[in-house]
Write a protein that holds these residues in place. Structure first.
Motif, PDB file in Angstrom:
ATOM      1  N   PRO A  20     -35.669   7.243   6.878  1.00  0.00           N
ATOM      2  CA  PRO A  20     -36.797   7.063   5.961  1.00  0.00           C
ATOM      3  C   PRO A  20     -36.690   7.923   4.697  1.00  0.00           C
ATOM      4  O   PRO A  20     -37.029   7.458   3.601  1.00  0.00           O
ATOM      5  CB  PRO A  20     -38.006   7.461   6.822  1.00  0.00           C
ATOM      6  CG  PRO A  20     -37.601   7.083   8.222  1.00  0.00           C
ATOM      7  CD  PRO A  20     -36.131   7.436   8.274  1.00  0.00           C
ATOM      8  N   LEU A  21     -36.214   9.149   4.818  1.00  0.00           N
ATOM      9  CA  LEU A  21     -36.036   9.985   3.623  1.00  0.00           C
ATOM     10  C   LEU A  21     -34.969   9.380   2.707  1.00  0.00           C
ATOM     11  O   LEU A  21     -35.151   9.292   1.494  1.00  0.00           O
ATOM     12  CB  LEU A  21     -35.650  11.420   4.024  1.00  0.00           C
ATOM     13  CG  LEU A  21     -36.778  12.262   4.631  1.00  0.00           C
ATOM     14  CD1 LEU A  21     -36.217  13.510   5.317  1.00  0.00           C
ATOM     15  CD2 LEU A  21     -37.808  12.667   3.567  1.00  0.00           C
ATOM     16  N   THR A  27     -39.082  16.213   7.935  1.00  0.00           N
ATOM     17  CA  THR A  27     -40.012  15.607   6.978  1.00  0.00           C
ATOM     18  C   THR A  27     -40.837  16.656   6.227  1.00  0.00           C
ATOM     19  O   THR A  27     -40.828  16.690   4.997  1.00  0.00           O
ATOM     20  CB  THR A  27     -40.944  14.614   7.709  1.00  0.00           C
ATOM     21  OG1 THR A  27     -40.143  13.584   8.285  1.00  0.00           O
ATOM     22  CG2 THR A  27     -41.952  13.999   6.757  1.00  0.00           C
ATOM     23  N   ALA A  57     -33.703   7.597  12.948  1.00  0.00           N
ATOM     24  CA  ALA A  57     -34.743   6.604  12.645  1.00  0.00           C
ATOM     25  C   ALA A  57     -36.046   7.263  12.221  1.00  0.00           C
ATOM     26  O   ALA A  57     -36.761   6.732  11.380  1.00  0.00           O
ATOM     27  CB  ALA A  57     -34.992   5.701  13.854  1.00  0.00           C
ATOM     28  N   ARG A  58     -36.351   8.397  12.814  1.00  0.00           N
ATOM     29  CA  ARG A  58     -37.668   8.973  12.560  1.00  0.00           C
ATOM     30  C   ARG A  58     -37.755   9.685  11.224  1.00  0.00           C
ATOM     31  O   ARG A  58     -38.790   9.667  10.574  1.00  0.00           O
ATOM     32  CB  ARG A  58     -38.046   9.953  13.683  1.00  0.00           C
ATOM     33  CG  ARG A  58     -39.508  10.340  13.641  1.00  0.00           C
ATOM     34  CD  ARG A  58     -39.845  11.354  14.708  1.00  0.00           C
ATOM     35  NE  ARG A  58     -39.173  12.624  14.463  1.00  0.00           N
ATOM     36  CZ  ARG A  58     -38.802  13.481  15.416  1.00  0.00           C
ATOM     37  NH1 ARG A  58     -39.031  13.206  16.667  1.00  0.00           N
ATOM     38  NH2 ARG A  58     -38.193  14.608  15.101  1.00  0.00           N
ATOM     39  N   GLU A  59     -36.687  10.339  10.779  1.00  0.00           N
ATOM     40  CA  GLU A  59     -36.832  11.123   9.566  1.00  0.00           C
ATOM     41  C   GLU A  59     -35.710  10.919   8.549  1.00  0.00           C
ATOM     42  O   GLU A  59     -35.968  10.723   7.372  1.00  0.00           O
ATOM     43  CB  GLU A  59     -36.964  12.619   9.929  1.00  0.00           C
ATOM     44  CG  GLU A  59     -38.205  12.845  10.819  1.00  0.00           C
ATOM     45  CD  GLU A  59     -38.372  14.278  11.304  1.00  0.00           C
ATOM     46  OE1 GLU A  59     -38.529  15.173  10.476  1.00  0.00           O
ATOM     47  OE2 GLU A  59     -38.336  14.493  12.543  1.00  0.00           O
ATOM     48  N   GLU A 100     -37.271  19.631  12.745  1.00  0.00           N
ATOM     49  CA  GLU A 100     -38.130  18.803  11.918  1.00  0.00           C
ATOM     50  C   GLU A 100     -37.553  18.746  10.500  1.00  0.00           C
ATOM     51  O   GLU A 100     -37.100  19.769   9.974  1.00  0.00           O
ATOM     52  CB  GLU A 100     -39.524  19.452  11.897  1.00  0.00           C
ATOM     53  CG  GLU A 100     -40.688  18.519  11.644  1.00  0.00           C
ATOM     54  CD  GLU A 100     -40.928  18.229  10.182  1.00  0.00           C
ATOM     55  OE1 GLU A 100     -41.577  17.230   9.877  1.00  0.00           O
ATOM     56  OE2 GLU A 100     -40.446  19.016   9.321  1.00  0.00           O
TER      57      GLU A 100
END
Lengths: 469, 469, 469
Positions: A370-371, A336, A365-367, A334
Motif C-alpha cells: 500500500p505504501l 505505516t 500486503a498490509r503495509e 510496524e
C-alpha cells in the motif's frame, strides 16, 4: 550413489499449459546480465583475485544460511569452522564432510536449491552429496578452485555480473573500489554502499570511538551534533564520488520521529560523554533515520531499510562465534505510522527513492505494497533473508503486483555474502517470475507480450531505475 | 438422497502429473501406525472399554470443533447437549438430527472432511447426512456402537494407534495410565502429559487450594516458594516414572522473563495469602515458564507451548456451558523477544526439546521457523486448532520447510478429544504431506526418493525423535 | 496496436479438469442479479440521470484506486484532475491520455482487470489502450456516454443491479433515496447506509458543530450526553424508515471498552466546550461503538466495521487534493480482545449482525474467522480495499471457509465509488468463487452439487441474509 540433476524446468509451474508459457518467458531473460544492487560480497576478493582456498571456506564456513541449518540439525558451529580464521586442509575437508553427511537437512530449503545449481553449473558435479562421495566431491571442487577458470574474476565474468554492490562502513576509504574501478580487467561495476548503522546507535558499545574515527576520516570536528551531521554528509558525498548509489539501514524498527534540534544536540553531547540512556539512544537513532532521508534527497543516494531483526538472539553464540552465524531472528515491525514523519516530509520529493524490505510476509500486503502503491518514492524490496524462497517469494509477487503493480517492485536483490550463489539466486528469481507471470497469462489477466515485457523490465530496467544505475 | 463418497485421491493435487507422484508417496505411508504425541482423549475410555453411548455423545456433544460451527450457524449450545451430562436417547437423537439437518454448515471445513472419513470408514455409511436420513444413520451407527467391533479398545487397535498421549493434571495419580500399561490387552503406549497451567497462574480462582492439593499429592510442604518448586519437580518426576514424555503449557503469551529469587518468593507468599495483583501473577507465571524449561533440561520432558488463545471469550457461554465449547479465540503473540531469556539459557542445552505451536499463520514464517532454523532444541509444532486444515497446513509446510527444513517439523499432532477423528486427521496430514512433497518433486526441487524418505520420516521417526518416544 | 480481449475463462483455474468444473459453477451464477449491500456510489446520479460528462471524470478522476496507482508511477495528482471540479474537455482528454500512456502501470492489479471488463463489455472497446489510440478511445467512449444507452439508469438496469447501498451522513435528509424509491422508473432498491464516524470522534475538527447540526436535524436537544445519544438513535430510526439496513463504522481500531455513564457525560460536556484530549476522545469513541451495537440490537441495523486504516497518510496530499485520493494506508489492528466487551454483551443477541472487515490478510485466519466461527452474530466481511484482488481473495476464501464455513461469509461487497466497475467486480468475485469451489470438488472435499448450491447461496441468499434484505 544418487545423481544430482538440475532440470531445465525446475521451479516452473507443474501444469503443462502454464509451464509452456513460463518456459518462453524464462528463455527470454535467462541469459541476461546480473544486476546485484545490494549484497555483502567482499570486494577485496575481486581485487586480489587469489584462488578460493577450499570448498568449505568458500561455500560453508562464512555462509550463515548454511551454518544455521546445520546447527539446528545438531552440528555445533565450531565443527563448521565458524568464527575461526582460515581452515586447515584437514578441517576444511571435515567441514565439507559434515555438509555432505547432513545433506538431507537442506531438503526443501532454497539453500539446497542454490547448492544444486552451484555444484552442477559451476563445478560440473553430477552426484548428490552424501557421506560416501564427500571426499571425492571435495577433491574435484578443490582441484577446480586451484585453476584459472575458478578464480574470482573469472567467475565474475562467467556469472555475467554487470553490477555488484558491496556493503561498506562509512569510514572505509573505498580504495578497493577505486582500484577495481581503475582496473581494465574488471568490466563489472563494483559499487560501494553506505551503511552507517553503528554510527546511529549512540548506546552501542564503541559508538563514541567510532564517531571520532569517522570525524577524523571526514576531516570534520565531531565534538557537537552539527559536526557529527556534517561528517556523515561528507562521508556520503565521498561514497557518491566513489560510485555508491545507495545507503542502507538496518535497525530494529522503522520509526522516524524527529527530535527538536536542541534535544538532538543534548543527546549527542551526553552520548559522547557516555551518559546516554537506551531510550535516548533509540530516540536519537530514529531522528537520524529521518536525517538520512533528508540527506538522500540532497545527495541522491537511494535509501534502503532492512528493519525488524533481533540480531544475535543467542548471546552465547555471539560470544563464542561472533555475529552473522545464523542466530538473527525476525521481529514484528510496524511501517505505516513509523514512516509517516519521513514520508510526510520526503515521500513525494522528486528523485527520492526508499526501498522497504521486510522479514514478515504479512507486511507485504498490509503495509509495504500500500505504501509503494501511493508514494512515488517507495519501492517494495524483494523478499529478504528468511523470505527469499519460492513460497514466500510468491506471497511477495502476489501482494505487491496486485496492490501496487510490477512497477513498484525493487527488482531482485540477492543480498548475499556467498559469491558463488549469486547466479543461482538470480536464476531462481527469474524462474519464479516466469512462473508467476505465466499464471497471469493462463488466467487471461495479462497478454503474453505484456508478461514478456514485464519480466524483461524486472530483470533489467527496474533495478537500474530503482537504484539509479 | 446423495451418496457420501471418500475418494481414494481426496486432498491430492489436481494436476494429473503431480497427483501421480503424490499417490506413490501417500501409498508408502498410508498404512503406517499412528503416533499421537499430544492430544486430549480421556484414557479411562480405554481402561473401561465401555461401548460408546450413542452417536451424538461420541461425535458431537464433547467436540468443540463441531459445536462451535453449529453454534455459529444458529444452533444454541443447549440444543446440542453441551455442558450436560449423559444424553437421553431422545436428546441424543435430536442432537444427531441437528447435525444432519445442518450438514451444509460444515462444507469446506476440515470437520466435514473428518466426518466424511469417520462415517465412511468407521461406520460404513454411504449416504450424505441430511434431514431425511438422520434417523436411519443414527440407528445404523448406534447399532454398531453397541457391538464388540466398535468398543474403544477395538477401535484403538483398528486405528493402528501405536502411541497415544493424553493431557493430565499434575496432581493426577495416573492410576489409569498405570493400569493401561499393565494391561496385556492394550498394545498401544498410552502416555500421560504434564499440564501444569493452573498451578502457574496465581491470580486464577482456586489457585491456592490447587497448589496445596498438589503439595499434598507430592508429599511436599508448599508453604514457601522453594517447596512449591520442589512439588512441581516431584510431580514431573512422577509423570516421567509413569511414562510421560512431555510437559505442555498454554498461556496467553510466551514471555519468559525471570524474576529475582526474592521477588518470586515474595509473590508466591502473597499469592498464597490471596494478595496477588494481576501484574504480579503474570510476572510469576512468566518466570515459572522459564523454570519449567530448566526442569525440562533436568528431567528430560519435552516442553511444548500452545500460547495465544483468549479462552472463554464469551463470558455468558462460560457460565452456562463451561469451558471448551468453542468460544476460545486466537490472539496475536510475540515469540522472538518473549522466548529470548529461555532460549538464551537453554536453547542449546543437549537434549532439551521445545515445540512451538501457534494459531497465527504469519508467525510460522516470521518467528517459529527462524527460531527452529537456528536452535537445535526448537521444533515447529504442526498447525494447531484453527490452523489444522488444508490451506493453512500448506502455509506451515511452505514456511517451515523452506526456512528451516523438514527436520525441524514436529511431525503431525492431532491434539484432539474426538477419538474417532484420530485416523482421519492423521490420514489428512499424510495426504497433504504427499501432495506438498509431490509438488517439490514436480518442480524438480527434490528427487522422488528423497520425497519418499522425507514423508516416511515425518510419519515415523520425526515424532519419535521430537517427543523422545 | 494490441487487441483487448476478455477471455470467457479468465480467472478460472489453469488445470483443465478443475477449469471444467469451475466453468459449470460460474455458468450457474454468471447472469444472476447483483446485490451490492455496501458501496459509495452517489445516488444523485441515478435520480438526475444526467449523462456522464466524459471518460476521465467517469473512470479516473474520482476513483482513488486508479489515481493512487498513477501517482505512485510518477503522475502528479493535479495532472489527473484530482481535487478539481468538473474537467474541461481538454483536461478530460489529457487525463485520459495519461491513463492510456501509463496503461502498463496497472498490469497485474485488479484495477486493470476491471478496466478490461468495463472497456470491453460496457463500451465495446477491442484495443488495448496506449498512447497511440488514446484519443480514438476517448472519442468512442465519450460518444457512447452522450447516448441514451449509457445514462446512469440505463446502465443500472443493464448491470442487473437489484440492490445498491449508498453511504450517507446521519444528517442527510435522504430525499434523494425517497425520490428514487418513489420513482417507478427505478426497479433496483437503492438503500442508504448510516455512517456516523464524524459524530463519534469528539476531537476531530468541526465535531461540535456537526453534532449541533445533527441535533437540529433530529429535532433533539444535544446539550448533554443523553440528548446526543437520543439524536443518534432518532437518526438511525429515520434511516431505517428510509430503507437503510446497515450502519457502517470506520475508525482506526475496534476497541469497545465501555465508559461509566458519568464519565461519558463528562467527556461529552467537555468536548462540546472544546476541552477534550485525544485520549478522552478516543475513549469516548470506543464507548460509542459499543453504544452503536446496542442500538443495532434495538433497531435492527446490521453493524459493519471497517477498521485499521491511517487516513490521509500524506498530509500535503490532504491539503492540496482533499481526502480519498489514495493516500490511506492500512494499520495492524487487534480484534479479539478489542471486541470482547461488545461481543460479551451482544454477541449472541438474536438478530444482531456484525460484519468484520479487515485490510490485514493474516487477520482472516487469526481473528475474524475464529470469531465468525463461534458467534452467530459475526460474519467475515469480504476482502476489502487493498485485499480485493485474486490472490488475497483466495486467502479469505481459504481461511474463512476452512475455519468457519461458507455460511459465515458476508457475500461479496464491492465497496466502490466507481459505478461502472460494479459488474466487473461482482463478476470477478463469482469467477474466483467458482475457481475456489472447483478446487474443493477436484480434491474430493465437496460434491459438485454442494459446490453449486454454495456458489448460488454466496451470490444470492447470503448477502440478503447477512444484510437483512
Amino acid at each position: 550413489m544418487a545423481t544430482l540433476t538440475v532440470h531445465p524446468d525446475r521451479l516452473l509451474p507443474a501444469d503443462p499449459g502454464v509451464r509452456d508459457i513460463a518456459r518462453r518467458l524464462y528463455a527470454a531473460v535467462r541469459e541476461l546480465p546480473i544486476i546485484s544492487p545490494h549484497g555483502h560480497v567482499d570486494p577485496r576478493i575481486l581485487l586480489d583475485d587469489t584462488p578460493f582456498a577450499d570448498p568449505a571456506s568458500l561455500l560453508i564456513q562464512p555462509d550463515h544460511y548454511v551454518t544455521r541449518l546445520l546447527h539446528a540439525g545438531g552440528v555445533q558451529l565450531d565443527r563448521l569452522g565458524v568464527g575461526e580464521g582460515p581452515l586447515t586442509e584437514d578441517k576444511a575437508r571435515e567441514v565439507w564432510r559434515l555438509l555432505c553427511t547432513n545433506w538431507h537437512l537442506l531438503r526443501g530449503t532454497p539453500v539446497r536449491y542454490w547448492f544444486d545449481s552451484e555444484l552442477a553449473e559451476i563445478f560440473g558435479i553430477t552426484q548428490r552429496p552424501d557421506a560416501g562421495n564427500a571426499d571425492d566431491l571435495y577433491d574435484r571442487i578443490a582441484g577446480q578452485l586451484a585453476g584459472e577458470g575458478h578464480r574470482p574474476r573469472a567467475l565474475l565474468e562467467r556469472f555475467g555480473i554487470e553490477v555488484l554492490a558491496t556493503t561498506d562502513d562509512p569510514a572505509d576509504d573505498l580504495e578497493v573500489h577505486a582500484a577495481l574501478a581503475a582496473d581494465p580487467g574488471i568490466k563489472a561495476r563494483i559499487t560501494p554502499t553506505f551503511r552507517p548503522d553503528r554510527y546511529l546507535e549512540p548506546a552501542a558499545p564503541g559508538w563514541a570511538e567510532a564517531v571520532k574515527r569517522l570525524g577524523a576520516v571526514a576531516e570534520t570536528e565531531v565534538g557537537d551534533y552539527a559536526g557529527y551531521v556534517a561528517a556523515l554528509e561528507r562521508r556520503r558525498r565521498y561514497f557518491v564520488d566513489h560510485g555508491a548509489v545507495s545507503a542502507d539501514h538496518s535497525h530494529t524498527d522503522t520509526i522516524t520521529t524527529p527530535l527538536d534540534r536542541a534535544e538532538a544536540e543534548r543527546i549527542y553531547r551526553w552520548a559522547l560523554a557516555g551518559q546516554v540512556s537506551e531510550a535516548e539512544a533509540t530516540a536519537f537513532r530514529r531522528h537520524m533515520i529521518l536525517e538520512m532521508a533528508r540527506m538522500s534527497c540532497d545527495d541522491g543516494l537511494v535509501m534502503t531499510l532492512h528493519p525488524g531483526v533481533r540480531r544475535n538472539h543467542h548471546p552465547d553464540t555471539l560470544v563464542r562465534y561472533g555475529p552473522d552465524t545464523g542466530a538473527d531472528i525476525p521481529l514484528a515491525v510496524e511501517y505505516t505510522d513509523a514512516l509517516r514523519p519521513l514520508l510526510g516530509r520526503y515521500g513525494t520529493h522528486p528523485g527520492f527513492h526508499l526501498v522497504l524490505f521486510t522479514v514478515d510476509p504479512d507486511v507485504f500486503a498490509r503495509e509495504v505494497a500500500p505504501l509503494a502503491g501511493f508514494y512515488p518514492s517507495v519501492y517494495a524490496g524483494a523478499p529478504w533473508w528468511f523470505l527469499d524462497n519460492p513460497a514466500l517469494i510468491r506471497r511477495y509477487q502476489e501482494s505487491v503486483s496486485e496492490i501496487a503493480g510490477f512497477g513498484r517492485m525493487s527488482g531482485f536483490i540477492d543480498d548475499t555474502r556467498a559469491f558463488c550463489s549469486i547466479p543461482a539466486r538470480h536464476d531462481m528469481s527469474r524462474r519464479l517470475d516466469a512462473g508467476f507471470l505465466a499464471g497471469l497469462v493462463a488466467a487471461h489477466r495479462l497478454d503474453e507480450d505484456e508478461a514478456l515485457d514485464t519480466i524483461t523490465m524486472l530483470v533489467t530496467e527496474q533495478p537500474r531505475k530503482v537504484f539509479k544505475l
